[in-house]
Design a protein around this motif. Structure first.
Motif, mmCIF file in Angstrom:
data_model
loop_
_atom_site.group_PDB
_atom_site.id
_atom_site.type_symbol
_atom_site.label_atom_id
_atom_site.label_comp_id
_atom_site.label_asym_id
_atom_site.label_seq_id
_atom_site.Cartn_x
_atom_site.Cartn_y
_atom_site.Cartn_z
ATOM 1 N N SER A 31 0.736 -1.182 -0.064
ATOM 2 C CA SER A 31 -0.033 -0.146 -0.133
ATOM 3 C C SER A 31 0.755 1.238 0.077
ATOM 4 N N SER A 33 0.334 5.345 0.089
ATOM 5 C CA SER A 33 -0.467 6.791 0.010
ATOM 6 C C SER A 33 0.371 8.033 -0.166
ATOM 7 N N TYR A 35 0.393 12.263 0.657
ATOM 8 C CA TYR A 35 -0.170 13.376 1.292
ATOM 9 C C TYR A 35 0.021 14.840 0.987
ATOM 10 N N GLN A 37 1.354 18.372 2.390
ATOM 11 C CA GLN A 37 1.446 19.150 3.592
ATOM 12 C C GLN A 37 1.850 20.681 3.187
ATOM 13 N N LEU A 43 -1.973 18.659 6.572
ATOM 14 C CA LEU A 43 -1.836 17.295 5.976
ATOM 15 C C LEU A 43 -3.309 16.893 5.439
ATOM 16 N N LEU A 88 4.863 20.298 0.532
ATOM 17 C CA LEU A 88 5.588 19.107 1.008
ATOM 18 C C LEU A 88 4.584 17.844 0.574
ATOM 19 N N LEU A 90 4.323 14.024 0.705
ATOM 20 C CA LEU A 90 4.699 12.832 1.621
ATOM 21 C C LEU A 90 3.965 11.838 1.161
ATOM 22 N N SER A 94 2.569 0.918 3.694
ATOM 23 C CA SER A 94 2.059 0.094 4.606
ATOM 24 C C SER A 94 1.797 -1.275 4.134
ATOM 25 N N GLY A 102 -3.492 2.929 9.418
ATOM 26 C CA GLY A 102 -2.858 3.952 10.316
ATOM 27 C C GLY A 102 -1.209 3.807 10.511
ATOM 28 N N GLU A 103 -0.922 2.550 10.303
ATOM 29 C CA GLU A 103 0.567 2.216 10.565
ATOM 30 C C GLU A 103 1.406 2.290 9.473
ATOM 31 N N LEU A 104 1.410 3.683 8.883
ATOM 32 C CA LEU A 104 1.901 4.013 8.054
ATOM 33 C C LEU A 104 3.603 4.738 8.280
ATOM 34 N N PHE A 106 6.423 6.693 6.795
ATOM 35 C CA PHE A 106 6.446 8.177 6.081
ATOM 36 C C PHE A 106 7.859 8.063 5.428
ATOM 37 N N GLY A 107 8.113 8.339 3.814
ATOM 38 C CA GLY A 107 9.523 9.076 3.440
ATOM 39 C C GLY A 107 9.537 10.428 3.963
ATOM 40 N N GLU A 108 10.409 11.141 3.614
ATOM 41 C CA GLU A 108 10.964 12.519 3.932
ATOM 42 C C GLU A 108 10.211 13.622 3.277
#
Lengths: 115, 114
Positions: A31, A33, A35, A37, A43, A88, A90, A94, A102-104, A106-108
């Protein structure tokens, strides 16, 4: 284990151009996703892909699109850039397929500036 | 529909004192709730999550949060702040069948004074 990798990290575009951002998820994660920001809107969810299929989509115009490849890598594209697209972006990955999420991881992020 | 309100945009504490970051949520469904932390120029990291098991949830780095359905709150606490805790904290809500489509609060910037 390598984390979520986003490229490029920084980029500058001008209004009307288009941009493609890339995301490589953690190995084994299916998965991905995306986002956005921004200081004003915070976000916001763009879309989610699972096994090459878009599973959810946020409330963004059609200029924002994405895709996922068979190796789970994902790209998002923004066409006809506007000043308000400066943000930004993001990416998160997962392994969870169903159930509580929700246990994602994230990259920077890729920081896009539109001039 | 669901939403999250973080009641303080900035919180300042002294090192060694307790931390309280407040979060209220609204959800038409039984929610899953999370706290994420973002250090400057970094991605977000999951601190802890509530998904209908114990209402008091313990996370990493000494943080914990209590789910209070009657108050629709999910406040984040830590007994003793450390300088390294300075960051932005996000309260997040999602539906259990919403995949990875998260709704974020506006964020609380935590400042820790020496």
């Amino acid at each position: 284990k390598a984390g979520v990798t986003q490229t490029p990290r920084y980029l500058i575009k001008t209004r009307g151009q288009q941009v493609t951002l890339s995301c490589s998820p953690i190995s084994g994660h299916r998965s991905v996703s995306w986002y956005q920001q921004t200081p004003g809107q915070g976000l916001q969810f763009l879309f989610e892909y699972f096994s090459e299929t878009q599973r959810n989509k946020g409330n963004f115009p059609g200029r924002f699109s994405g895709r996922q490849f068979s190796n789970s890598r994902s790209e998002m594209n923004v066409s006809t850039l506007e000043l308000g697209d400066s943000a930004l972006y993001l990416c998160a990955s997962s392994w969870v397929e169903q159930g509580p999420s929700g246990e994602l991881f994230f990259g920077e992020g890729s920081r896009l500036t539109v001039l | 529909a669901q939403s999250v309100t973080q009641l303080d945009s900035h919180v300042s504490v002294s090192e060694g004192t307790p931390v309280l970051l407040r979060c209220n949520y609204s959800s038409s469904y039984s929610p899953s709730l999370f706290w994420y932390v973002q250090h400057p120029n970094k991605g977000l990291q999951l601190l802890l999550k509530y998904t209908s098991a114990a209402t008091l949830v313990k996370g990493i780095n000494g943080f914990e949060a209590e789910f209070k359905k009657s108050e629709t709150s999910f406040h984040l606490t830590k007994p003793s702040a450390h300088m390294s805790d300075a960051a932005e904290y996000f309260c997040v809500v999602t539906r259990r069948d919403a995949g990875n489509m998260l709704t974020f609060g506006g964020g609380t910037r935590l400042m820790v004074k020496p």
